[in-house]
Design a protein around this motif. Structure first.
Motif, PDB file in Angstrom:
ATOM      1  N   LEU A  38       0.946  -1.078  -0.044  1.00 28.19           N
ATOM      2  CA  LEU A  38      -0.128   0.009   0.060  1.00 28.19           C
ATOM      3  C   LEU A  38       0.796   1.265   0.023  1.00 28.19           C
ATOM      4  CD1 LEU A  38      -2.681  -1.157   2.606  1.00 28.19           C
ATOM      5  CD2 LEU A  38      -2.918  -0.792   0.066  1.00 28.19           C
ATOM      6  N   VAL A  39       0.381   2.221  -0.708  1.00 29.31           N
ATOM      7  CA  VAL A  39       1.182   3.386  -1.058  1.00 29.31           C
ATOM      8  C   VAL A  39       0.405   4.765  -0.451  1.00 29.31           C
ATOM      9  CG1 VAL A  39       2.895   2.666  -2.422  1.00 29.31           C
ATOM     10  CG2 VAL A  39       0.951   3.749  -3.461  1.00 29.31           C
ATOM     11  N   ASN A  40       0.988   5.932  -0.268  1.00 31.03           N
ATOM     12  CA  ASN A  40       0.231   7.040   0.040  1.00 31.03           C
ATOM     13  C   ASN A  40      -0.624   6.948   1.361  1.00 31.03           C
ATOM     14  OD1 ASN A  40       1.225   8.400  -2.310  1.00 31.03           O
ATOM     15  ND2 ASN A  40      -0.318   7.776  -3.503  1.00 31.03           N
ATOM     16  N   ALA A  41      -0.115   6.177   2.257  1.00 28.26           N
ATOM     17  CA  ALA A  41      -1.001   5.888   3.558  1.00 28.26           C
ATOM     18  C   ALA A  41      -2.222   5.538   3.440  1.00 28.26           C
ATOM     19  CB  ALA A  41      -0.788   7.352   4.298  1.00 28.26           C
ATOM     20  N   GLU A  42      -2.419   4.832   2.409  1.00 26.63           N
ATOM     21  CA  GLU A  42      -3.954   4.312   2.183  1.00 26.63           C
ATOM     22  C   GLU A  42      -4.228   3.292   2.989  1.00 26.63           C
ATOM     23  OE1 GLU A  42      -4.994   5.228  -2.243  1.00 26.63           O
ATOM     24  OE2 GLU A  42      -3.565   3.887  -2.247  1.00 26.63           O
ATOM     25  N   LYS A  43      -5.241   2.912   3.369  1.00 24.68           N
ATOM     26  CA  LYS A  43      -5.658   1.838   4.160  1.00 24.68           C
ATOM     27  C   LYS A  43      -6.309   0.454   3.268  1.00 24.68           C
ATOM     28  CE  LYS A  43      -6.681   4.741   7.909  1.00 24.68           C
ATOM     29  NZ  LYS A  43      -7.549   5.784   8.034  1.00 24.68           N
ATOM     30  N   GLU A  44      -6.290  -0.427   3.861  1.00 24.77           N
ATOM     31  CA  GLU A  44      -6.944  -1.553   2.872  1.00 24.77           C
ATOM     32  C   GLU A  44      -8.190  -1.354   2.648  1.00 24.77           C
ATOM     33  OE1 GLU A  44      -6.689  -5.480   5.214  1.00 24.77           O
ATOM     34  OE2 GLU A  44      -4.643  -4.954   5.629  1.00 24.77           O
TER      35      GLU A  44
END
Length: 126
Positions: free
Chosen positions: A66-72
């Motif tokens: 995961l990138v850009n502090a994204e969550k599942e």
């Protein structure tokens, strides 16, 4: 130089921005594109088990990439499934309906649900 705003997968035009030449030159600027391609995402099903006759556990997974502090929950929708069967044995856990949004290319690694024997106590009548 500047570019059209956006962080999702796609093509973004690169503009001249504030670039200027001094009075000795005529600036002939040619635009170009910035291409954002999908990030790689690895999803691995967790190994699960249950005792014969009990309810299936929740089929869970681990996510890497995961990138850009994204969550599942920002990226993945759907759920895992398993091969049908309720007898003692091993059943493959599959991707089911789980998919990633268009900003990711997802690689999925399957796992197993193992059904173990239930305990049975037999007591002879007196």
């Amino acid at each position: 130089l500047t570019r059209i705003a956006g962080e999702d997968v796609g093509t973004y035009l690169i503009n001249k921005g504030t670039l200027v030449a001094n009075g000795n030159y005529t600036l002939d600027f040619k635009t170009n594109n910035l291409e954002i391609t999908p990030a790689s995402l690895t999803v691995t099903a967790d190994t699960q088990s249950k005792t014969y006759g009990s309810v299936d556990p929740t089929l869970t997974y681990k996510v890497l990439g995961l990138v850009n502090a994204e969550k599942e929950s920002d990226v993945l929708v759907g759920s895992l499934t398993r091969i049908a069967g309720e007898d003692v044995g091993t059943y493959l856990i599959n991707k089911g309906t789980l998919v990633a949004n268009g900003n990711y290319t997802m690689t999925f690694t399957r796992s197993n649900l193992t059904i173990t024997p239930a305990n049975l106590t037999v007591t002879a009548d007196a």
